[in-house]
Design a protein around this motif. Structure first.
Motif, PDB file in Angstrom:
ATOM      1  N   PRO A  63     -16.037  -4.331   9.105  1.00 60.72           N
ATOM      2  CA  PRO A  63     -14.875  -4.550   8.243  1.00 60.72           C
ATOM      3  C   PRO A  63     -15.212  -4.650   6.753  1.00 60.72           C
ATOM      4  N   LEU A  64     -16.410  -5.143   6.420  1.00 57.37           N
ATOM      5  CA  LEU A  64     -16.806  -5.210   5.011  1.00 57.37           C
ATOM      6  C   LEU A  64     -16.918  -3.811   4.398  1.00 57.37           C
ATOM      7  N   ILE A  65     -17.410  -2.867   5.190  1.00 58.25           N
ATOM      8  CA  ILE A  65     -17.517  -1.489   4.718  1.00 58.25           C
ATOM      9  C   ILE A  65     -16.132  -0.854   4.648  1.00 58.25           C
ATOM     10  N   GLN A  66     -15.293  -1.137   5.635  1.00 56.51           N
ATOM     11  CA  GLN A  66     -13.931  -0.618   5.608  1.00 56.51           C
ATOM     12  C   GLN A  66     -13.189  -1.113   4.367  1.00 56.51           C
ATOM     13  N   ALA A  67     -13.340  -2.394   4.052  1.00 54.60           N
ATOM     14  CA  ALA A  67     -12.674  -2.968   2.879  1.00 54.60           C
ATOM     15  C   ALA A  67     -13.159  -2.306   1.595  1.00 54.60           C
ATOM     16  N   LEU A  68     -14.478  -2.049   1.509  1.00 58.50           N
ATOM     17  CA  LEU A  68     -15.031  -1.378   0.331  1.00 58.50           C
ATOM     18  C   LEU A  68     -14.458   0.027   0.162  1.00 58.50           C
ATOM     19  N   ALA A  69     -14.323   0.743   1.267  1.00 58.02           N
ATOM     20  CA  ALA A  69     -13.754   2.090   1.193  1.00 58.02           C
ATOM     21  C   ALA A  69     -12.330   2.033   0.645  1.00 58.02           C
ATOM     22  N   GLU A  70     -11.551   1.073   1.125  1.00 53.35           N
ATOM     23  CA  GLU A  70     -10.178   0.922   0.639  1.00 53.35           C
ATOM     24  C   GLU A  70     -10.143   0.578  -0.850  1.00 53.35           C
ATOM     25  N   GLU A  71     -10.994  -0.348  -1.248  1.00 54.88           N
ATOM     26  CA  GLU A  71     -10.971  -0.864  -2.618  1.00 54.88           C
ATOM     27  C   GLU A  71     -11.465   0.148  -3.652  1.00 54.88           C
ATOM     28  N   THR A  72     -12.203   1.160  -3.207  1.00 57.10           N
ATOM     29  CA  THR A  72     -12.820   2.103  -4.148  1.00 57.10           C
ATOM     30  C   THR A  72     -12.184   3.493  -4.104  1.00 57.10           C
ATOM     31  N   GLY A  73     -11.030   3.604  -3.461  1.00 57.39           N
ATOM     32  CA  GLY A  73     -10.352   4.897  -3.427  1.00 57.39           C
ATOM     33  C   GLY A  73     -10.846   5.834  -2.360  1.00 57.39           C
ATOM     34  N   GLY A  74     -11.607   5.305  -1.407  1.00 55.53           N
ATOM     35  CA  GLY A  74     -12.054   6.106  -0.272  1.00 55.53           C
ATOM     36  C   GLY A  74     -11.037   6.051   0.846  1.00 55.53           C
ATOM     37  N   THR A  75     -11.516   6.197   2.071  1.00 58.68           N
ATOM     38  CA  THR A  75     -10.599   6.153   3.208  1.00 58.68           C
ATOM     39  C   THR A  75     -11.245   5.461   4.395  1.00 58.68           C
ATOM     40  N   VAL A  76     -10.413   4.860   5.223  1.00 58.16           N
ATOM     41  CA  VAL A  76     -10.805   4.358   6.541  1.00 58.16           C
ATOM     42  C   VAL A  76      -9.924   5.106   7.527  1.00 58.16           C
ATOM     43  N   SER A  77     -10.524   5.844   8.429  1.00 54.64           N
ATOM     44  CA  SER A  77      -9.713   6.705   9.285  1.00 54.64           C
ATOM     45  C   SER A  77     -10.490   7.154  10.510  1.00 54.64           C
ATOM     46  N   ASP A  89     -13.194   0.198  20.624  1.00 49.16           N
ATOM     47  CA  ASP A  89     -14.173  -0.541  19.836  1.00 49.16           C
ATOM     48  C   ASP A  89     -13.487  -1.591  18.956  1.00 49.16           C
ATOM     49  N   GLN A  90     -14.083  -2.784  18.888  1.00 46.55           N
ATOM     50  CA  GLN A  90     -13.463  -3.885  18.166  1.00 46.55           C
ATOM     51  C   GLN A  90     -13.330  -3.639  16.667  1.00 46.55           C
ATOM     52  N   GLY A  91     -14.046  -2.650  16.141  1.00 47.93           N
ATOM     53  CA  GLY A  91     -13.915  -2.319  14.726  1.00 47.93           C
ATOM     54  C   GLY A  91     -12.501  -1.956  14.320  1.00 47.93           C
ATOM     55  N   ILE A  92     -11.699  -1.480  15.291  1.00 48.20           N
ATOM     56  CA  ILE A  92     -10.324  -1.081  14.999  1.00 48.20           C
ATOM     57  C   ILE A  92      -9.448  -2.263  14.595  1.00 48.20           C
ATOM     58  N   PHE A  93      -9.887  -3.482  14.935  1.00 54.05           N
ATOM     59  CA  PHE A  93      -9.042  -4.651  14.702  1.00 54.05           C
ATOM     60  C   PHE A  93      -8.783  -4.898  13.218  1.00 54.05           C
ATOM     61  N   TYR A  94      -9.703  -4.486  12.360  1.00 51.09           N
ATOM     62  CA  TYR A  94      -9.527  -4.705  10.917  1.00 51.09           C
ATOM     63  C   TYR A  94      -8.262  -4.002  10.420  1.00 51.09           C
ATOM     64  N   LYS A  95      -8.145  -2.709  10.690  1.00 47.17           N
ATOM     65  CA  LYS A  95      -6.975  -1.963  10.230  1.00 47.17           C
ATOM     66  C   LYS A  95      -5.738  -2.257  11.067  1.00 47.17           C
ATOM     67  N   MET A  96      -5.926  -2.507  12.348  1.00 51.56           N
ATOM     68  CA  MET A  96      -4.772  -2.777  13.200  1.00 51.56           C
ATOM     69  C   MET A  96      -4.106  -4.100  12.816  1.00 51.56           C
ATOM     70  N   GLN A  97      -4.919  -5.102  12.504  1.00 54.16           N
ATOM     71  CA  GLN A  97      -4.333  -6.384  12.115  1.00 54.16           C
ATOM     72  C   GLN A  97      -3.619  -6.265  10.768  1.00 54.16           C
ATOM     73  N   GLN A  98      -4.130  -5.421   9.887  1.00 53.05           N
ATOM     74  CA  GLN A  98      -3.410  -5.135   8.637  1.00 53.05           C
ATOM     75  C   GLN A  98      -2.038  -4.542   8.926  1.00 53.05           C
ATOM     76  N   ALA A  99      -1.996  -3.641   9.906  1.00 57.87           N
ATOM     77  CA  ALA A  99      -0.745  -2.951  10.231  1.00 57.87           C
ATOM     78  C   ALA A  99       0.267  -3.870  10.887  1.00 57.87           C
ATOM     79  N   VAL A 100      -0.240  -4.843  11.675  1.00 60.39           N
ATOM     80  CA  VAL A 100       0.668  -5.761  12.399  1.00 60.39           C
ATOM     81  C   VAL A 100       0.182  -7.201  12.215  1.00 60.39           C
ATOM     82  N   PRO A 101       0.312  -7.750  11.017  1.00 60.38           N
ATOM     83  CA  PRO A 101      -0.215  -9.097  10.759  1.00 60.38           C
ATOM     84  C   PRO A 101       0.461 -10.198  11.561  1.00 60.38           C
ATOM     85  N   ASP A 102       1.647  -9.891  12.068  1.00 58.62           N
ATOM     86  CA  ASP A 102       2.402 -10.898  12.821  1.00 58.62           C
ATOM     87  C   ASP A 102       2.143 -10.835  14.319  1.00 58.62           C
ATOM     88  N   LYS A 103       1.321  -9.877  14.776  1.00 52.11           N
ATOM     89  CA  LYS A 103       1.083  -9.722  16.210  1.00 52.11           C
ATOM     90  C   LYS A 103      -0.285 -10.272  16.601  1.00 52.11           C
TER      91      LYS A 103
END
Length: 313
Positions: free
Chosen positions: A24-38, A235-249
């Motif tokens: 998730p730290l790498i995913q966050a960096l990609a988001e913050e620097t104009g890259g992509t997580v996909s 893979d549990q790595g998906i939880f970073y973006k999935m929780q962003q998408a559904v913070p209430d779930k």
């Protein structure tokens, strides 16, 4: 370390492209620097269209190779070259080419989780997000399919399209470990939860899913499903973006181990886990771990990848 990486990305005219299964730290960096997580398809499309001179691909080696094949003029770096994939390793080119030669009447469709050499031998490359649509399209043209390497994804595609498919015997070491019994036991505790499954999982697991799909499709499903609890079998790595998408779930990890296992779920790709902030920084500072693909091989592989990139679902 994060600040150094951000500065180097600017200095090197580089962009960070990260897979959903990385830290998730790498995913966050990609988001913050104009890259992509996909997922791997969108990683390929993003790198192909981005103006950066250097692509830093955080994932496994075939993803870096794909980026280099699609943009041979760009420099492609990876945090580590040791990160591979059981599907890639389990489909060596010599054996695969011989298998293809035995069935010359079949259209060769390979999953993106393969080497550049295997892609060069193929007619089509697909990711899990478009596999059904591509095979359905080819089946409608009357073509018989030779499929590699994931037998579970292949079985899922065959079941849903009715296509004539001959399978290579390969599997993902992460998704193969999900068990239907474990998920059903968890459903007893959370009876209202929806089950989200990646189709690289065994058929018995896919059969009990409310939604089966690629990583990006599972995240979309998480947003669209009415259930407030989601059992996620990938893979549990998906939880970073999935929780962003559904913070209430509430997101629940699908179990992989039995009742006596030391961890309830070991659903983490060990090779994806090799990507770290430290080796990401190192590759940028040193220009190390550059991906090279022999030009003639790259041109061959480009044809099958180009079909994937241009396919409209």
């Amino acid at each position: 370390m994060q600040d150094k990486i951000k500065a180097l990305l600017i200095e090197k005219n580089a962009v960070l492209i990260a897979h959903y299964y990385t830290d998730p730290l790498i995913q966050a960096l990609a988001e913050e620097t104009g890259g992509t997580v996909s997922d791997s398809l969108e990683m390929a499309r993003f790198g192909n269209s981005h103006k950066a001179e250097t692509l830093v691909v955080a994932g496994v080696k075939f993803m870096g190779e794909t980026a280099k094949i699609l943009t041979p003029e760009k420099r492609v770096l990876m945090p580590t070259l040791e990160a591979t994939c059981s599907l890639d390793v389990g489909c060596p080119i010599d054996e695969f080419a011989a298998f293809c030669d035995q069935h010359p009447d079949r259209t060769v469709v390979v999953y993106a989780n393969t080497s550049a050499a295997v892609k060069a031998r193929a007619d089509w490359v697909v990711t899990s997000s478009i596999a059904l649509e591509v095979v359905d399209y080819l089946d409608a043209q009357g073509e018989k399919i030779l499929w590699a390497p994931d037998k579970y994804l292949g079985a899922y595609v065959q079941k849903n399209t009715g296509a004539d498919m001959l399978m290579w015997d390969g599997s993902c070491i992460v998704h193969e470990e999900f068990k239907a019994k474990g998920i059903l036991d968890l459903k007893k505790v959370y009876p209202d939860a929806a089950v989200l499954v990646h189709p690289e999982s065994p058929e018995s697991v896919v059969d009990i899913a409310d939604v089966a799909g690629s990583t990006s499709q599972l995240i979309a499903a998480a947003k669209n499903l009415p259930q407030q609890q989601l059992i996620v079998a990938t893979d549990q790595g998906i939880f970073y973006k999935m929780q962003q998408a559904v913070p209430d779930k509430e997101l629940l990890i699908a179990p992989t181990g039995g009742s006596g296992a030391t961890c309830r779920s070991c659903a983490n790709c060990p090779w994806m886990g090799m990507n770290s902030l430290q080796n990401l920084l190192d590759c940028l500072e040193q220009g190390s771990n550059e991906i090279e693909v022999e030009p003639a091989l790259g041109r061959q592989a480009f044809r099958s990848l180009e079909r994937m990139m241009n396919f409209k679902t």
